[in-house]
Design an enzyme around this catalytic site. Sequence first.
Site, PDB file in Angstrom:
ATOM      1  N   HIS A   1       6.064   0.285 -41.851  1.00  0.00           N
ATOM      2  CA  HIS A   1       6.559   1.199 -42.877  1.00  0.00           C
ATOM      3  C   HIS A   1       6.399   0.612 -44.283  1.00  0.00           C
ATOM      4  O   HIS A   1       6.271   1.349 -45.261  1.00  0.00           O
ATOM      5  CB  HIS A   1       8.049   1.502 -42.656  1.00  0.00           C
ATOM      6  CG  HIS A   1       8.332   2.473 -41.559  1.00  0.00           C
ATOM      7  ND1 HIS A   1       7.986   2.240 -40.249  1.00  0.00           N
ATOM      8  CD2 HIS A   1       8.952   3.687 -41.570  1.00  0.00           C
ATOM      9  CE1 HIS A   1       8.385   3.250 -39.498  1.00  0.00           C
ATOM     10  NE2 HIS A   1       8.958   4.151 -40.282  1.00  0.00           N
TER      11      HIS A   1
ATOM     12  N   CYS B   1       6.483  -5.034 -41.236  1.00  0.00           N
ATOM     13  CA  CYS B   1       6.824  -3.733 -40.645  1.00  0.00           C
ATOM     14  C   CYS B   1       5.802  -2.738 -41.155  1.00  0.00           C
ATOM     15  O   CYS B   1       5.439  -2.754 -42.344  1.00  0.00           O
ATOM     16  CB  CYS B   1       8.235  -3.311 -41.053  1.00  0.00           C
ATOM     17  SG  CYS B   1       8.679  -1.608 -40.573  1.00  0.00           S
TER      18      CYS B   1
ATOM     19  N   ASN C   1       5.348  -3.713 -34.435  1.00  0.00           N
ATOM     20  CA  ASN C   1       5.723  -5.121 -34.559  1.00  0.00           C
ATOM     21  C   ASN C   1       6.581  -5.578 -33.385  1.00  0.00           C
ATOM     22  O   ASN C   1       6.424  -6.694 -32.888  1.00  0.00           O
ATOM     23  CB  ASN C   1       6.466  -5.353 -35.872  1.00  0.00           C
ATOM     24  CG  ASN C   1       5.526  -5.548 -37.045  1.00  0.00           C
ATOM     25  OD1 ASN C   1       5.114  -6.655 -37.348  1.00  0.00           O
ATOM     26  ND2 ASN C   1       5.167  -4.453 -37.707  1.00  0.00           N
TER      27      ASN C   1
END
Length: 263
Positions: A187, A185, A71
């Site tokens: 994750h 994100c 990102n």
Amino acid sequence: MKIGVFDSGVGGLTVMAALLRHVPAADYVYLGDTARLPYGSKSQATIARYAVSSARFLAEEGAEFLVIACNTASALALDAIKDAVRVPVLGVIETGANAALAHSQTQDALVIATDATVQSHAYERACAERGLRALEKACPLLVPLVEEGWIEHPVTLEVLRIYLSELMDEAVAKNLNADTLVLGCTHYPLLRSQIQRAIPDLRVIDSAEATAMQVAAALGDRAGGGAGLRRFYATDSVDKFRRLGSRFLGEEIAGVELVDLGG
């Protein structure tokens, strides 16, 4: 078709996992620039230099299409990357904004991301270009919690509850009638089910899934023709990358090669 996937670490493997579902016949080469992370603490010029060297490496490895799964690099270096290589390049921020546009009925969206991504206001700009209003929220504790493997841990669930409660309060204060939440994100897809349970009335946009779907659409018939080969590179800590990366990819990573991209 060989697709190159780049991230500063292992988070981009959630994008690769989605790509493997949507474009299974391609070959893949993944690079995690682990020696130089975190990108978020660096200047834009430094981030661009790192990202360009990584993109060039993937192109030299034969990648015919690049996915920038980072990102921060998508926010601050996408134009520099596109200028540096002669293959199509797609970043995760534009794909997330496109997905928000496709799914939002109110034209108001929320975004959770890292500090660096939020400070860049890249999602806000990308959404505004598409006629959407976006409210961004930094959630810095989520990345270390995910990397620790605390997906269903009570601490993680409480941290999520606090972040999302604050975000919803901010949206009300700004008179946003948001119906969509973008996971800004790579994750965060590992927390998607927990996030969806916490905010059941909002449509959660998984940026990894959105990116993979747009790659599949962009490639069309060219997406096939590969042998299903996968190569993984990291610029540091290959054993840690393999162990942690297997969790993000959702399957065992057999081997990771060390590569030196310089300073």
